[in-house]
Design an enzyme around this catalytic site. Structure first.
Site, PDB file in Angstrom:
ATOM      1  N   HIS A 113       0.858  -1.195   0.000  1.00 26.33           N
ATOM      2  CA  HIS A 113       0.000   0.000   0.000  1.00 26.33           C
ATOM      3  C   HIS A 113       0.895   1.247   0.000  1.00 26.33           C
ATOM      4  O   HIS A 113       2.038   1.203   0.485  1.00 26.33           O
ATOM      5  CB  HIS A 113      -0.831  -0.045   1.291  1.00 26.33           C
ATOM      6  CG  HIS A 113      -1.969   0.903   1.351  1.00 26.33           C
ATOM      7  ND1 HIS A 113      -1.840   2.197   1.791  1.00 26.33           N
ATOM      8  CD2 HIS A 113      -3.281   0.742   1.037  1.00 26.33           C
ATOM      9  CE1 HIS A 113      -3.029   2.787   1.766  1.00 26.33           C
ATOM     10  NE2 HIS A 113      -3.921   1.927   1.306  1.00 26.33           N
ATOM     11  N   ASP A 190       2.282  -5.022   8.171  1.00 25.52           N
ATOM     12  CA  ASP A 190       1.113  -4.189   7.886  1.00 25.52           C
ATOM     13  C   ASP A 190      -0.112  -5.107   7.969  1.00 25.52           C
ATOM     14  O   ASP A 190      -0.367  -5.882   7.057  1.00 25.52           O
ATOM     15  CB  ASP A 190       1.273  -3.589   6.482  1.00 25.52           C
ATOM     16  CG  ASP A 190      -0.003  -2.924   5.973  1.00 25.52           C
ATOM     17  OD1 ASP A 190      -1.028  -2.987   6.680  1.00 25.52           O
ATOM     18  OD2 ASP A 190       0.030  -2.366   4.871  1.00 25.52           O
ATOM     19  N   GLN A 193      -5.207  -5.377   6.397  1.00 20.80           N
ATOM     20  CA  GLN A 193      -6.192  -6.306   5.834  1.00 20.80           C
ATOM     21  C   GLN A 193      -6.194  -7.648   6.561  1.00 20.80           C
ATOM     22  O   GLN A 193      -7.152  -8.397   6.449  1.00 20.80           O
ATOM     23  CB  GLN A 193      -5.908  -6.550   4.338  1.00 20.80           C
ATOM     24  CG  GLN A 193      -5.998  -5.315   3.469  1.00 20.80           C
ATOM     25  CD  GLN A 193      -7.412  -4.729   3.380  1.00 20.80           C
ATOM     26  OE1 GLN A 193      -8.395  -5.376   3.712  1.00 20.80           O
ATOM     27  NE2 GLN A 193      -7.501  -3.481   2.944  1.00 20.80           N
ATOM     28  N   LYS A 216     -11.348  -1.202   9.670  1.00 22.89           N
ATOM     29  CA  LYS A 216     -11.443  -2.348   8.754  1.00 22.89           C
ATOM     30  C   LYS A 216     -11.856  -3.623   9.490  1.00 22.89           C
ATOM     31  O   LYS A 216     -12.014  -4.666   8.887  1.00 22.89           O
ATOM     32  CB  LYS A 216     -10.101  -2.579   8.059  1.00 22.89           C
ATOM     33  CG  LYS A 216      -9.711  -1.443   7.111  1.00 22.89           C
ATOM     34  CD  LYS A 216      -8.525  -1.833   6.281  1.00 22.89           C
ATOM     35  CE  LYS A 216      -7.820  -0.645   5.653  1.00 22.89           C
ATOM     36  NZ  LYS A 216      -8.552  -0.097   4.510  1.00 22.89           N
ATOM     37  N   CYS A 355      -5.023   2.739  -3.590  1.00 16.78           N
ATOM     38  CA  CYS A 355      -3.847   3.327  -2.923  1.00 16.78           C
ATOM     39  C   CYS A 355      -2.639   2.399  -3.040  1.00 16.78           C
ATOM     40  O   CYS A 355      -1.859   2.247  -2.072  1.00 16.78           O
ATOM     41  CB  CYS A 355      -4.111   3.645  -1.455  1.00 16.78           C
ATOM     42  SG  CYS A 355      -5.453   4.783  -1.220  1.00 16.78           S
TER      43      CYS A 355
HETATM   44  N1  PLP Z   1      -2.151  -1.215   4.235  1.00 16.96           N
HETATM   45  C1  PLP Z   1      -3.054  -1.909   3.536  1.00 16.96           C
HETATM   46  C2  PLP Z   1      -2.698  -3.266   3.004  1.00 16.96           C
HETATM   47  C3  PLP Z   1      -4.325  -1.363   3.302  1.00 16.96           C
HETATM   48  O1  PLP Z   1      -5.214  -2.055   2.600  1.00 16.96           O
HETATM   49  C4  PLP Z   1      -4.617  -0.080   3.822  1.00 16.96           C
HETATM   50  C5  PLP Z   1      -5.906   0.551   3.547  1.00 16.96           C
HETATM   51  O2  PLP Z   1      -6.662   0.164   2.690  1.00 16.96           O
HETATM   52  C6  PLP Z   1      -3.640   0.578   4.561  1.00 16.96           C
HETATM   53  C7  PLP Z   1      -2.417  -0.011   4.744  1.00 16.96           C
HETATM   54  C8  PLP Z   1      -3.902   1.915   5.154  1.00 16.96           C
HETATM   55  O3  PLP Z   1      -4.951   1.829   6.089  1.00 16.96           O
HETATM   56  P1  PLP Z   1      -5.550   3.135   6.729  1.00 16.96           P
HETATM   57  O4  PLP Z   1      -6.068   3.960   5.585  1.00 16.96           O
HETATM   58  O5  PLP Z   1      -6.636   2.653   7.621  1.00 16.96           O
HETATM   59  O6  PLP Z   1      -4.450   3.802   7.427  1.00 16.96           O
END
Ligand code: PLP
Length: 397
Positions: A113, A190, A193, A216, A355
């Site tokens: 991401h 991370d 998900q 999420k 993203c």
């Molecule tokens: N990492 C992954 C794999 C994601 O899917 C997301 C958001 O979709 C994020 C990081 C960032 O999450 P947040 O926007 O809640 O900070």
């Protein structure tokens, strides 16, 4: 899954026709989580860790109790939890907080991401780190061999997702952790998900850092966290400073607190923390093993439906280590058009780059894709309706 749980979600009651397939962006929230947030305003209402009146004390107690419950849910009892806005903030705390003077290499992948790639690319462009970005195959997979070849004695940090937001593939973070540790490097997972859909075993899997977002995983927006192995907390320098982070301050000298408080500057999101705890309790009651099992069934239905409708599937076409999340295209149709047409049939999906633009390019979706992502409140009947909508839509192209 017990479908009585659908009655817990007020949005499903308000929009009975809605088929919500956008949980990878943000999940729906059960009434229990919403009520838990309200309970902060109706029963506590004060600042934690500051005011010594009874409401202040009750708030502090509730927040520390919440911290313990969340750590337990993540298999991280006895470790540190720093509350943060979301995964993005947690990742930024780790990436910007470590010292790169002795080891200056960070290893990650193209299939991450932007919340990982952008802060890393900034550090690289500022000349502070050497960044190695592993490429993936056309299914979005990076092999353990690639990790082994890249991680070395210069590596300070390895950082990657446990479950992917573009391909739905779940990586073997346990093995990647072992490779990192064999080389004396730290690992940051991370979990944006992953935490919502799989049992997280922070201590057993020996992670150093884990970032996640409440929104999420049935929890509120604006709250998430960074779990940090206790011994690693002192390796991080805070980058947001302010109230609640210090023991003493004079105009010449600051003495910081030494635990998570050092990273939680300013008054915190107390209703969010209480709501997040309620989300953990909700998932704990369902049991993550049941969540995983049910989502495997949904993933199978979803894959069948996409194949039957000749969709272009980005990422793996087998179910091994696959979440109930698929990115796809319809030949000849623009992703946004597909999403809008599905919306006209009350089916909510996401379209675009999620993203993760370099990741999308790497899996052959350089013009973006449509993403359908399921969670515990989705049913097989909904996926059948999704299939009918796709069949209608496909006929237009
Ligand atoms: N990492 C992954 C794999 C994601 O899917 C997301 C958001 O979709 C994020 C990081 C960032 O999450 P947040 O926007 O809640 O900070």
């Amino acid at each position: 899954m017990d479908f009585d749980i659908r009655k817990d979600f007020p949005l499903l009651e308000k929009y009975p026709q809605l088929i919500y397939l956008d949980s990878a962006c943000t999940s729906l929230k059960p009434r229990q989580v919403i009520d838990a947030q309200i309970s902060y305003y109706t029963e506590l209402g004060a600042c934690g860790g500051r005011s010594s009146h009874f409401l202040g004390r009750k708030t502090s107690e509730k927040i520390e109790e919440s911290r313990e419950k969340i750590l337990e849910f993540l298999g991280a009892k006895g470790q540190e939890l720093i509350f943060a806005k979301n995964t993005t903030e947690g990742l930024n705390i780790v990436i910007n907080g470590l010292d790169y003077s002795k080891r200056n290499k960070i290893v990650t992948t193209v299939i991450e991401h932007h919340a990982i790639l952008l802060p890393l690319m900034k550090l690289r462009d500022d000349g502070k780190i050497k960044l190695e970005i592993l490429m993936c195959d056309n299914e979005g997979k990076v092999s353990l061999e690639q990790w082994k070849n890249a991680i070395d004695k210069q590596t300070a940090l390895v950082i990657t997702n446990s479950a992917n937001n573009t391909t739905g593939f779940n990586q073997n973070t346990k093995q990647i952790t072992k490779i990192a540790h064999d080389n004396g490097a730290l690992i940051c997972v991370d979990g944006a998900q992953g935490v919502a859909h799989h049992k997280t075993e922070f201590s057993k899997d020996n992670y150093d850092f884990l970032c996640f977002s409440g929104h999420k995983m049935l929890g509120p927006n604006g709250i998430g966290g960074l779990v940090c192995k206790k011994e690693n907390l002192q390796k991080l320098k805070p980058f947001v400073l302010g109230g609640g982070t210090v023991k003493t301050v004079t105009l010449d000298k600051v003495e910081y607190l030494t635990n998570h408080e050092k990273f939680e500057a300013g008054v915190q999101n107390y209703p969010g923390i209480i709501g997040l705890t309620s989300a953990c309790e909700y998932l704990k009651k369902l049991k993550m093993e049941n969540v995983e099992k049910y989502e495997r069934e949904l993933a199978k239905e979803m894959l069948d439906v996409l194949e039957q409708n000749d969709a272009i599937i980005y990422g793996s076409k087998t179910l091994e280590n696959h979440s109930a999340l698929f990115s796809f295209g319809i030949k000849g149709a623009r992703a946004h058009d597909v999403a809008l047409m599905l919306d006209q049939q009350n089916i909510a999906v996401r379209s675009g780059f999620f993203c993760a633009q370099p990741a999308m390019e790497a899996i052959g979706a350089k013009d973006g894709a449509v993403r359908a992502s399921c969670y515990i409140y989705n049913t097989k009947e909904e996926i059948r309706k999704f299939s009918q909508a796709l069949t209608k839509l496909k006929a237009l192209y």
